[in-house]
Design a protein around this motif. Structure first.
Motif, PDB file in Angstrom:
ATOM      1  N   LEU A  14       0.811  -1.218   0.000  1.00  0.00           N
ATOM      2  CA  LEU A  14       0.000   0.000   0.000  1.00  0.00           C
ATOM      3  C   LEU A  14       0.846   1.271   0.000  1.00  0.00           C
ATOM      4  O   LEU A  14       0.815   2.052  -0.939  1.00  0.00           O
ATOM      5  N   ASP A  15       1.592   1.497   1.084  1.00  0.00           N
ATOM      6  CA  ASP A  15       2.301   2.764   1.262  1.00  0.00           C
ATOM      7  C   ASP A  15       3.414   2.938   0.236  1.00  0.00           C
ATOM      8  O   ASP A  15       4.304   2.105   0.116  1.00  0.00           O
ATOM      9  N   ASN A  16       3.307   4.009  -0.521  1.00  0.00           N
ATOM     10  CA  ASN A  16       4.236   4.382  -1.606  1.00  0.00           C
ATOM     11  C   ASN A  16       4.225   3.404  -2.771  1.00  0.00           C
ATOM     12  O   ASN A  16       5.121   3.424  -3.608  1.00  0.00           O
ATOM     13  N   THR A  17       3.204   2.576  -2.830  1.00  0.00           N
ATOM     14  CA  THR A  17       2.944   1.724  -3.991  1.00  0.00           C
ATOM     15  C   THR A  17       1.585   2.116  -4.565  1.00  0.00           C
ATOM     16  O   THR A  17       1.469   2.410  -5.744  1.00  0.00           O
ATOM     17  N   LEU A  18       0.577   2.150  -3.706  1.00  0.00           N
ATOM     18  CA  LEU A  18      -0.769   2.587  -4.100  1.00  0.00           C
ATOM     19  C   LEU A  18      -1.142   3.924  -3.459  1.00  0.00           C
ATOM     20  O   LEU A  18      -1.921   4.681  -4.029  1.00  0.00           O
ATOM     21  N   ALA A  19      -0.601   4.184  -2.282  1.00  0.00           N
ATOM     22  CA  ALA A  19      -0.945   5.377  -1.505  1.00  0.00           C
ATOM     23  C   ALA A  19       0.293   6.256  -1.328  1.00  0.00           C
ATOM     24  O   ALA A  19       1.345   5.769  -0.920  1.00  0.00           O
ATOM     25  N   ASP A  20       0.160   7.523  -1.632  1.00  0.00           N
ATOM     26  CA  ASP A  20       1.269   8.474  -1.509  1.00  0.00           C
ATOM     27  C   ASP A  20       1.353   8.968  -0.068  1.00  0.00           C
ATOM     28  O   ASP A  20       0.473   9.694   0.399  1.00  0.00           O
ATOM     29  N   THR A  21       2.413   8.587   0.623  1.00  0.00           N
ATOM     30  CA  THR A  21       2.560   8.933   2.036  1.00  0.00           C
ATOM     31  C   THR A  21       3.353  10.214   2.265  1.00  0.00           C
ATOM     32  O   THR A  21       3.588  10.588   3.417  1.00  0.00           O
ATOM     33  N   ALA A  22       3.742  10.904   1.212  1.00  0.00           N
ATOM     34  CA  ALA A  22       4.625  12.073   1.356  1.00  0.00           C
ATOM     35  C   ALA A  22       4.073  13.095   2.351  1.00  0.00           C
ATOM     36  O   ALA A  22       4.826  13.670   3.137  1.00  0.00           O
ATOM     37  N   HIS A  23       2.756  13.324   2.344  1.00  0.00           N
ATOM     38  CA  HIS A  23       2.166  14.346   3.212  1.00  0.00           C
ATOM     39  C   HIS A  23       2.258  13.986   4.696  1.00  0.00           C
ATOM     40  O   HIS A  23       2.145  14.860   5.555  1.00  0.00           O
ATOM     41  N   GLY A  69       2.656  -3.343   5.652  1.00  0.00           N
ATOM     42  CA  GLY A  69       3.306  -3.320   6.950  1.00  0.00           C
ATOM     43  C   GLY A  69       2.532  -2.497   7.965  1.00  0.00           C
ATOM     44  O   GLY A  69       2.948  -2.379   9.118  1.00  0.00           O
ATOM     45  N   ARG A  70       1.410  -1.923   7.553  1.00  0.00           N
ATOM     46  CA  ARG A  70       0.589  -1.161   8.503  1.00  0.00           C
ATOM     47  C   ARG A  70       0.096  -2.094   9.608  1.00  0.00           C
ATOM     48  O   ARG A  70      -0.215  -3.257   9.354  1.00  0.00           O
ATOM     49  N   PRO A  71      -0.022  -1.571  10.828  1.00  0.00           N
ATOM     50  CA  PRO A  71      -0.521  -2.417  11.916  1.00  0.00           C
ATOM     51  C   PRO A  71      -2.020  -2.675  11.785  1.00  0.00           C
ATOM     52  O   PRO A  71      -2.763  -1.889  11.198  1.00  0.00           O
ATOM     53  N   GLU A  72      -2.432  -3.771  12.368  1.00  0.00           N
ATOM     54  CA  GLU A  72      -3.818  -4.222  12.330  1.00  0.00           C
ATOM     55  C   GLU A  72      -4.792  -3.138  12.801  1.00  0.00           C
ATOM     56  O   GLU A  72      -5.915  -3.036  12.302  1.00  0.00           O
ATOM     57  N   ARG A  73      -4.380  -2.281  13.723  1.00  0.00           N
ATOM     58  CA  ARG A  73      -5.288  -1.236  14.230  1.00  0.00           C
ATOM     59  C   ARG A  73      -5.719  -0.256  13.132  1.00  0.00           C
ATOM     60  O   ARG A  73      -6.661   0.502  13.317  1.00  0.00           O
ATOM     61  N   CYS A  74      -5.042  -0.284  11.982  1.00  0.00           N
ATOM     62  CA  CYS A  74      -5.373   0.605  10.862  1.00  0.00           C
ATOM     63  C   CYS A  74      -6.322  -0.045   9.854  1.00  0.00           C
ATOM     64  O   CYS A  74      -6.607   0.534   8.803  1.00  0.00           O
ATOM     65  N   ARG A  75      -6.825  -1.236  10.151  1.00  0.00           N
ATOM     66  CA  ARG A  75      -7.631  -1.992   9.176  1.00  0.00           C
ATOM     67  C   ARG A  75      -8.841  -1.197   8.688  1.00  0.00           C
ATOM     68  O   ARG A  75      -9.085  -1.113   7.482  1.00  0.00           O
ATOM     69  N   HIS A  76      -9.624  -0.629   9.590  1.00  0.00           N
ATOM     70  CA  HIS A  76     -10.845   0.084   9.184  1.00  0.00           C
ATOM     71  C   HIS A  76     -10.514   1.209   8.194  1.00  0.00           C
ATOM     72  O   HIS A  76     -11.132   1.316   7.125  1.00  0.00           O
ATOM     73  N   ASP A  77      -9.553   2.053   8.548  1.00  0.00           N
ATOM     74  CA  ASP A  77      -9.165   3.159   7.659  1.00  0.00           C
ATOM     75  C   ASP A  77      -8.613   2.649   6.338  1.00  0.00           C
ATOM     76  O   ASP A  77      -8.868   3.232   5.274  1.00  0.00           O
ATOM     77  N   MET A  94      -2.125  -7.561   7.247  1.00  0.00           N
ATOM     78  CA  MET A  94      -1.525  -6.459   7.996  1.00  0.00           C
ATOM     79  C   MET A  94      -0.646  -7.031   9.104  1.00  0.00           C
ATOM     80  O   MET A  94      -0.810  -8.170   9.515  1.00  0.00           O
ATOM     81  N   ARG A  95       0.229  -6.198   9.575  1.00  0.00           N
ATOM     82  CA  ARG A  95       1.131  -6.553  10.667  1.00  0.00           C
ATOM     83  C   ARG A  95       0.343  -6.562  11.985  1.00  0.00           C
ATOM     84  O   ARG A  95      -0.505  -5.707  12.203  1.00  0.00           O
ATOM     85  N   ARG A  96       0.648  -7.541  12.856  1.00  0.00           N
ATOM     86  CA  ARG A  96       0.075  -7.498  14.204  1.00  0.00           C
ATOM     87  C   ARG A  96       0.499  -6.191  14.872  1.00  0.00           C
ATOM     88  O   ARG A  96       1.592  -5.695  14.629  1.00  0.00           O
ATOM     89  N   ASN A  97      -0.332  -5.655  15.718  1.00  0.00           N
ATOM     90  CA  ASN A  97      -0.032  -4.373  16.367  1.00  0.00           C
ATOM     91  C   ASN A  97       1.295  -4.379  17.118  1.00  0.00           C
ATOM     92  O   ASN A  97       1.961  -3.353  17.208  1.00  0.00           O
ATOM     93  N   ASP A  98       1.709  -5.528  17.632  1.00  0.00           N
ATOM     94  CA  ASP A  98       2.940  -5.605  18.418  1.00  0.00           C
ATOM     95  C   ASP A  98       4.133  -6.172  17.628  1.00  0.00           C
ATOM     96  O   ASP A  98       5.186  -6.423  18.199  1.00  0.00           O
ATOM     97  N   GLU A 158      12.521  -1.035   7.939  1.00  0.00           N
ATOM     98  CA  GLU A 158      13.575  -2.007   8.156  1.00  0.00           C
ATOM     99  C   GLU A 158      14.010  -2.111   9.615  1.00  0.00           C
ATOM    100  O   GLU A 158      14.101  -3.211  10.159  1.00  0.00           O
ATOM    101  N   ARG A 159      14.284  -1.002  10.241  1.00  0.00           N
ATOM    102  CA  ARG A 159      14.869  -1.047  11.585  1.00  0.00           C
ATOM    103  C   ARG A 159      13.828  -1.029  12.684  1.00  0.00           C
ATOM    104  O   ARG A 159      14.036  -1.600  13.745  1.00  0.00           O
ATOM    105  N   GLU A 160      12.712  -0.340  12.428  1.00  0.00           N
ATOM    106  CA  GLU A 160      11.730  -0.195  13.497  1.00  0.00           C
ATOM    107  C   GLU A 160      10.505  -1.091  13.315  1.00  0.00           C
ATOM    108  O   GLU A 160       9.689  -1.200  14.214  1.00  0.00           O
ATOM    109  N   GLY A 161      10.376  -1.703  12.137  1.00  0.00           N
ATOM    110  CA  GLY A 161       9.265  -2.605  11.905  1.00  0.00           C
ATOM    111  C   GLY A 161       7.918  -1.988  12.132  1.00  0.00           C
ATOM    112  O   GLY A 161       7.047  -2.560  12.763  1.00  0.00           O
ATOM    113  N   ARG A 162       7.725  -0.783  11.601  1.00  0.00           N
ATOM    114  CA  ARG A 162       6.497  -0.052  11.887  1.00  0.00           C
ATOM    115  C   ARG A 162       5.564   0.101  10.698  1.00  0.00           C
ATOM    116  O   ARG A 162       4.434   0.487  10.858  1.00  0.00           O
ATOM    117  N   THR A 163       6.031  -0.112   9.500  1.00  0.00           N
ATOM    118  CA  THR A 163       5.160   0.046   8.337  1.00  0.00           C
ATOM    119  C   THR A 163       5.632  -0.829   7.203  1.00  0.00           C
ATOM    120  O   THR A 163       6.709  -1.362   7.240  1.00  0.00           O
TER     121      THR A 163
END
Length: 163
Positions: A14-23, A69-77, A94-98, A158-163
């Motif tokens: 999704l991020d930077n493939t389908l959705a532009d995250t620059a903003h 790589g978005r966490p599961e808590r972002c599923r609805h959005d 999606m990635r598990r929240n933890d 890569e380092r923080e495993g957040r997205t």
């Protein structure tokens, strides 16, 4: 019909493939990083036309799967954003929240699991390391090079495993 009789899969990041995250990069440039703000701004992501066109084209011959790589808590959005863009329905992994493992590990794990019962026609992702590892594992990969790379997002993936 068994899984092996079904259409092949086309897997899209999704991020930077389908959705532009620059903003929303500004949320990651702070110390500490504002992950809640970063993900809360995702519904406002403009679509990336090159990626959207590739999903629509792929849907003519493949079942679409979204792997983020978005966490599961972002599923609805995330589901609301996909619908708003007129994208085909598909399973969203999606990635598990933890889960803070690198994106290349989490995504490759899911790809291998999917490949046990289905042909994966293509993976489309912007993350160079995800693409390299998937290619090495024998998957056909299209690197989404239609956005400017973000060093901040790369560290997050890569380092923080957040997205």
């Amino acid at each position: 019909m068994t899984d092996s009789d079904k259409l092949p899969l086309a897997v899209f990041d999704l991020d930077n493939t389908l959705a532009d995250t620059a903003h929303r990069q500004r949320f990651l440039e702070r110390r500490p990083r504002d992950w809640d703000g970063f993900f809360a701004a995702a519904p406002e992501d403009p679509p990336l036309q090159e990626g959207i066109a590739l999903v629509l084209e792929s849907a003519e011959e493949c079942e679409i799967v979204y792997l983020t790589g978005r966490p599961e808590r972002c599923r609805h959005d995330t589901l609301a954003w996909l619908t708003a863009q007129g994208l085909p329905e598909g399973r969203v992994y999606m990635r598990r929240n933890d889960d803070r493992r690198p994106a290349r590990r989490t995504k490759l794990e899911i790809l291998k699991r999917l490949a046990r019962t289905r042909e994966i026609r293509v993976l489309v992702d912007d993350d160079e390391l995800v693409c390299e590892d998937a290619r090495r594992a024998g998957f056909t990969v299209v690197r989404a090079s239609w956005t400017a790379p973000s060093a901040t997002l790369e560290v997050a993936q890569e380092r923080e495993g957040r997205t």
